[in-house]
Design a protein around this motif. Sequence first.
Motif, PDB file in Angstrom:
ATOM      1  N   ASN A   1       0.848  -1.184   0.000  1.00 42.44           N
ATOM      2  CA  ASN A   1       0.000   0.000   0.000  1.00 42.44           C
ATOM      3  C   ASN A   1       0.890   1.243   0.000  1.00 42.44           C
ATOM      4  OD1 ASN A   1       0.865   0.348   2.715  1.00 42.44           O
ATOM      5  ND2 ASN A   1      -0.837  -0.904   3.456  1.00 42.44           N
ATOM      6  N   GLY A   2       0.265   2.402   0.002  1.00 42.33           N
ATOM      7  CA  GLY A   2       1.050   3.624  -0.080  1.00 42.33           C
ATOM      8  C   GLY A   2       2.006   3.795   1.077  1.00 42.33           C
ATOM      9  N   ASN A   3       1.564   3.439   2.278  1.00 39.51           N
ATOM     10  CA  ASN A   3       2.433   3.617   3.442  1.00 39.51           C
ATOM     11  C   ASN A   3       3.606   2.649   3.434  1.00 39.51           C
ATOM     12  OD1 ASN A   3       1.084   5.776   4.567  1.00 39.51           O
ATOM     13  ND2 ASN A   3      -0.294   4.492   5.785  1.00 39.51           N
ATOM     14  N   LEU A   4       3.392   1.427   2.961  1.00 44.77           N
ATOM     15  CA  LEU A   4       4.516   0.493   2.900  1.00 44.77           C
ATOM     16  C   LEU A   4       5.522   0.942   1.843  1.00 44.77           C
ATOM     17  CD1 LEU A   4       5.845  -1.933   4.062  1.00 44.77           C
ATOM     18  CD2 LEU A   4       4.434  -3.404   2.611  1.00 44.77           C
ATOM     19  N   LEU A   5       5.041   1.554   0.752  1.00 43.32           N
ATOM     20  CA  LEU A   5       5.978   2.133  -0.211  1.00 43.32           C
ATOM     21  C   LEU A   5       6.765   3.265   0.438  1.00 43.32           C
ATOM     22  CD1 LEU A   5       7.052   2.292  -3.157  1.00 43.32           C
ATOM     23  CD2 LEU A   5       5.289   4.036  -3.555  1.00 43.32           C
ATOM     24  N   ARG A   6       6.102   4.116   1.199  1.00 45.10           N
ATOM     25  CA  ARG A   6       6.803   5.226   1.864  1.00 45.10           C
ATOM     26  C   ARG A   6       7.852   4.708   2.850  1.00 45.10           C
ATOM     27  NH1 ARG A   6       1.107   6.780   1.990  1.00 45.10           N
ATOM     28  NH2 ARG A   6       0.794   8.380   0.372  1.00 45.10           N
ATOM     29  N   GLU A   7       7.488   3.681   3.622  1.00 47.09           N
ATOM     30  CA  GLU A   7       8.434   3.121   4.582  1.00 47.09           C
ATOM     31  C   GLU A   7       9.606   2.439   3.860  1.00 47.09           C
ATOM     32  OE1 GLU A   7      10.216   1.882   8.191  1.00 47.09           O
ATOM     33  OE2 GLU A   7       8.926   3.529   7.575  1.00 47.09           O
TER      34      GLU A   7
ATOM     35  N   HIS B   1       5.144  18.179   3.934  1.00 43.41           N
ATOM     36  CA  HIS B   1       6.146  17.132   3.690  1.00 43.41           C
ATOM     37  C   HIS B   1       5.446  15.869   3.178  1.00 43.41           C
ATOM     38  CE1 HIS B   1       8.992  19.686   5.844  1.00 43.41           C
ATOM     39  NE2 HIS B   1       8.126  19.757   6.836  1.00 43.41           N
ATOM     40  N   PRO B   2       4.973  15.880   1.952  1.00 39.92           N
ATOM     41  CA  PRO B   2       4.169  14.747   1.461  1.00 39.92           C
ATOM     42  C   PRO B   2       4.923  13.432   1.377  1.00 39.92           C
ATOM     43  CG  PRO B   2       4.682  16.277  -0.330  1.00 39.92           C
ATOM     44  CD  PRO B   2       5.091  16.950   0.934  1.00 39.92           C
ATOM     45  N   LEU B   3       6.247  13.446   1.287  1.00 42.47           N
ATOM     46  CA  LEU B   3       6.982  12.189   1.175  1.00 42.47           C
ATOM     47  C   LEU B   3       6.761  11.304   2.405  1.00 42.47           C
ATOM     48  CD1 LEU B   3      10.386  13.435  -0.301  1.00 42.47           C
ATOM     49  CD2 LEU B   3       8.694  12.029  -1.484  1.00 42.47           C
ATOM     50  N   THR B   4       6.630  11.920   3.578  1.00 46.90           N
ATOM     51  CA  THR B   4       6.453  11.144   4.806  1.00 46.90           C
ATOM     52  C   THR B   4       5.008  11.141   5.298  1.00 46.90           C
ATOM     53  OG1 THR B   4       7.326  13.106   5.941  1.00 46.90           O
ATOM     54  CG2 THR B   4       8.811  11.232   5.669  1.00 46.90           C
ATOM     55  N   ALA B   5       4.120  11.887   4.673  1.00 49.15           N
ATOM     56  CA  ALA B   5       2.667  11.762   4.827  1.00 49.15           C
ATOM     57  C   ALA B   5       2.171  11.867   6.266  1.00 49.15           C
ATOM     58  CB  ALA B   5       2.190  10.434   4.226  1.00 49.15           C
TER      59      ALA B   5
END
Length: 487
Positions: free
Chosen positions: A304-310, A384-388
């Motif tokens: 999901n989006g958060n796992l991509l961010r992590e 800071h959208p990269l870390t949401a």
Amino acid sequence: MRTLARLSAVGASTAILATALMTPAQAAGTSWAACPAGSGVDPRQECATLQVPMDYRKPGGPTISLAVSRIKTAKPASRRGVLLLIPGGPGSPGLNRPSVQVKKLPQDVLDRYDIIGFDPRGVGQSSPVSCDLATGDLSVTKLKPYPDADGGIADNLAWSRRIAEACARNGGPLIRHISTRNEARDIDSIRQALGEKKISYWGVSYGTYAGAVYATMFPQRTDRVILDSNDDPDPRRVARRWLANYTVGVEDRFPDFAAWAATRDGEYGLGTDPAQVRRTFLDLAAELDRNPLPWPGANPEELNGNLLRETMLNALYSDANFPMLATLMHAALTAGELPPSNTPPAAAMQNTAATAGATMCNDVEWPGSTSGYERQVANSRSAHPLTAGMPVNAGPCQFWPFKPAEPPVRVTSRGPANVLLIQNLRDPSTPYSGALKMRQAFGQRARMVAVDSGGHGVYLANGNACGDRTVTSFLTTGNLPTRDERC
């Protein structure tokens, strides 16, 4: 502020008293033996177990075990003392770090020091602590508190309360005595057990804060201090500041990945310039927020989006990880097969999660206002959208049932001038701006070497000969640079 200073002094005095109560006979009785065989364990590495107070305010009370290791210098005639390796985290093991670092450290350093490792209290082969968390609660996108796809934090709040209650129920008495002050006291117990009047050490990441606390509580027991990839020692916020600094660090570092990927657009298709790569990442994360992809072996088992961010955040720790992130993004964009997940097994995360949570919550009180976290998350997602919004979100400390036993340590300039800070300019986890706060706190006790590089970890980690040479020179001669340097 005066009250805080008085309480800090009382805490330091208590630590000195407690460690003084370990008699020379106890220290001399340390028994070394071969370490348990394992992957990568150097045959020269020896292990021992020390008993230290669980609560240093009650030195005659229950004790816990600390697992300690060493690789002795092969040139006793050149030996200066010991170099303790303080691991990061909080919650990372360190027992086998000597086996790792003897492969990297210059011979001049190995000639002068026994290299010492240890598992901090609560971790690994030391007396362990666990909150016995469910597998789902050990997801990497929960342990770092990413908000829901719409920015809501209701799920974070429920998880945070559940974790705090589980730690109170399952953590046993040790959970209340895991803190940075107590890690510093444990380090001093190790020093005494080794028979050393002073100790040199190399702390990395969270280990820089633990090392700074030790240097403040026990300044005259420090020899040569290396602090590598430095935490902001803000005594009002402590770990809250470290988490918040991800917003800065990721923004500092992501351009390195974006520039790297842009020169490989033909291979990965992420964009022909850094701005386009950034947009590709943000658009892909938003699409995965709406439509996750199955990812067997991950936790959760979907991209999901958060796992991509992590995954992105972890990839930024080293240039060597850039191909992994680019490959994952390319596969998700083209409906290709996702690469294997390298998510740690949930069982392996139990120690780390409990120790990290206890350290962060026992070091300092955290705000309890839900509306305050909601505002912070909304503002951070916009800026800071990269870390949401993750770095400023709520966590278990909001509901932690125990009050800190002592105030946080305020790092100061009182003590010998024997501290060398080394810092990448583009560190995703401990950004340069936070390291400058550590430098300011130490004043004339310290010098800083700023390295024009990206990633987390500096000395012997990224091939910067200037930075490596400066640290090695300090360890072997004791001479600090005359001024702060840029490499």
